[in-house]
Design an enzyme around this catalytic site. Structure first.
Site, PDB file in Angstrom:
ATOM      1  CG  ASN A 217      -0.615   0.815 -12.642  1.00  0.00           C
ATOM      2  OD1 ASN A 217      -1.285   0.641 -11.621  1.00  0.00           O
ATOM      3  ND2 ASN A 217      -0.020   0.045 -14.008  1.00  0.00           N
ATOM      4  CE  LYS A 218       0.171  -5.125  -9.640  1.00  0.00           C
ATOM      5  NZ  LYS A 218       0.739  -5.768  -8.260  1.00  0.00           N
TER       6      LYS A 218
ATOM      7  N   GLY B 224      -7.042  -4.276  -7.313  1.00  0.00           N
ATOM      8  CA  GLY B 224      -7.194  -3.286  -8.175  1.00  0.00           C
ATOM      9  C   GLY B 224      -7.426  -2.258  -7.489  1.00  0.00           C
ATOM     10  CB  ALA B 225      -6.320   1.323  -7.329  1.00  0.00           C
TER      11      ALA B 225
ATOM     12  CG  ASP C  15      -2.147   0.250  -7.240  1.00  0.00           C
ATOM     13  OD1 ASP C  15      -2.143  -0.264  -8.362  1.00  0.00           O
ATOM     14  OD2 ASP C  15      -3.396  -0.611  -6.919  1.00  0.00           O
TER      15      ASP C  15
HETATM   16  O1  MRU Z   1      -1.915  -6.031  -6.991  1.00  0.00           O
HETATM   17  P1  MRU Z   1      -3.287  -5.635  -7.691  1.00  0.00           P
HETATM   18  O2  MRU Z   1      -3.284  -6.733  -8.431  1.00  0.00           O
HETATM   19  O3  MRU Z   1      -4.381  -4.902  -7.188  1.00  0.00           O
HETATM   20  O4  MRU Z   1      -2.575  -4.291  -8.483  1.00  0.00           O
HETATM   21  C1  MRU Z   1      -2.972  -3.682  -9.590  1.00  0.00           C
HETATM   22  C2  MRU Z   1      -2.601  -2.674 -10.218  1.00  0.00           C
HETATM   23  O5  MRU Z   1      -1.959  -2.795 -10.328  1.00  0.00           O
HETATM   24  C3  MRU Z   1      -3.772  -2.090 -11.675  1.00  0.00           C
HETATM   25  O6  MRU Z   1      -3.285  -1.269 -12.697  1.00  0.00           O
HETATM   26  C4  MRU Z   1      -4.022  -0.555 -10.957  1.00  0.00           C
HETATM   27  O7  MRU Z   1      -4.910  -0.740  -9.492  1.00  0.00           O
HETATM   28  C5  MRU Z   1      -5.382   0.256 -11.535  1.00  0.00           C
HETATM   29  S1  MRU Z   1      -6.759  -0.608 -11.748  1.00  0.00           S
HETATM   30  C6  MRU Z   1      -7.519  -0.076 -11.913  1.00  0.00           C
END
Ligand code: MRU
Length: 354
Positions: free
Chosen positions: A254-255, A57-58, A244
């Protein structure tokens, strides 16, 4: 990385714990089945925890790296009060190399680097520790503000769709998109959450559902491919996701799967909200095409929960983020307010406080 048991209640808002000058991270790879902390003592173990997704999570990655810099400074200064700066520069690079897409990681390291550059001949670590704690606390506060701004956009009660995990686990506490959902649910604006399971790491199934169930917010899990059909049935007011990295023109990384959700949302007349702190906006990246997209190993897609599920001989493509063009985004919500229908001019005006 060393597993430890901490004598504290396990909550999503206490997934990053700074105690006795050490960093403890709730191991998100094991949730929801096991609640175990990993101890990090230096830049190497902290970078490995980020790379291996103990913490993800970013905003959470940025906070973790800031603590990593503080621990590294203490270690480097103790070893060499005259030569610590050169050694610490290598530690900063190690942390920056842990994951490429979330700009919050580089934002936090840049803030710490400014203090390193400004440090005099004394021990820099108390100042760096204080800065890491400030970054952590600010993220928590920003998420509450973002929650209020985002909730105000939702004419409820309505069901919403979210993707990945953007809650306390992914941040310093409360969450970005999940923070908006929490605030909106408390105000009666969100009645139910449809959470994408989020292949291949299952952040939705393992983490978002864990957080929402604990908060008594109604949640139903969907296979990622079910989201468009869910929108077609009606009753979904918003898709709400985190990010992110947001480029200067408002394109959103984003994801993986977020882009498809945005396309489906526009087709079905469902509004699309991105909740992210201003530390996620990268004014130095002109548009989404310039955002580095992390690709992770094939086995993450070829397996599920450690069991091979794909036919032998199959290859895999595993980009873990995608880019949603700004024109598919109805609102970006930050701790400073709302950018409606984002574009380069509106993003720049938001950042400059106009
Ligand atoms: O690969 P991850 O689990 O780090 O990906 C996280 C995401 O894509 C979240 O949507 C993003 O970081 C926002 S979190 C507040």
């Amino acid at each position: 990385m060393k597993e430890v048991t901490l004598d504290i209640p396990v909550t999503a808002d206490a997934a990053i714990v700074w105690h006795d000058d050490r960093l403890y991270l709730l191991d998100q790879r094991l949730l929801p089945n096991r609640e175990v902390f990993i101890e990090c003592t230096d830049a190497g173990s902290t970078a490995e925890a980020i790379r291996a997704m103990v913490v993800r999570g970013a905003p959470a990655i940025g906070i973790t790296a800031a603590y990593g810099v503080a621990m590294a400074a203490r270690e480097r200064f103790a070893a060499s009060p005259d030569g610590w700066r050169a050694a610490l520069t290598q530690d900063l690079q190690l942390l920056a190399d842990a994951r490429p897409t979330a700009v919050n990681l580089f934002w936090a390291i840049a803030r710490m680097r400014e203090l390193v550059d400004a440090a005099d001949s004394g021990d820099p670590s108390p100042r760096l520790r204080a800065e890491a704690r400030a970054i952590h606390a600010r993220d928590r506060d920003d998420n509450r503000r973002m929650g209020d701004y985002g909730a105000a956009l939702i004419d409820g009660p309505t069901a919403v769709i979210t993707h990945c995990n953007t809650g306390g686990l992914a941040t310093g506490g409360w969450g970005t998109a999940l923070g908006v959902i929490r605030s909106a649910h408390a105000q009666g604006r969100v009645s139910e959450v449809f959470a994408d399971e989020t292949r291949p790491w299952l952040q939705g199934a393992r983490l978002t559902a864990w957080e929402l169930v604990r908060d008594h917010i109604p949640v139903r899990l969907m296979a990622d491919g079910a989201a468009a059909a869910r929108m077609a049935r009606g009753g979904i007011g918003w898709v709400i996701v985190g990010s992110d990295r947001i480029a200067a023109n408002g394109d959103v990384a984003n994801k993986i799967g977020t882009y498809g959700l945005a396309v489906a949302a526009r087709h079905h007349g469902v509004r699309f909200m991105v909740a992210a702190p201003t530390s996620t906006i990268d004014p130095d990246t002109a548009d989404g095409g310039a955002i580095p997209i992390e690709e992770r190993p094939e086995h993450e897609v070829l397996q599920c929960a450690g069991q091979r599920t794909a036919a032998q001989g199959t290859g895999a493509w595993n980009p873990v983020f995608d880019v949603t063009p700004a024109e598919l985004v109805d609102a970006i919500v930050t701790e400073r307010g709302v950018i409606e229908r984002p574009n380069a001019a509106r993003v720049a005006a938001h950042l400059s406080g106009e």
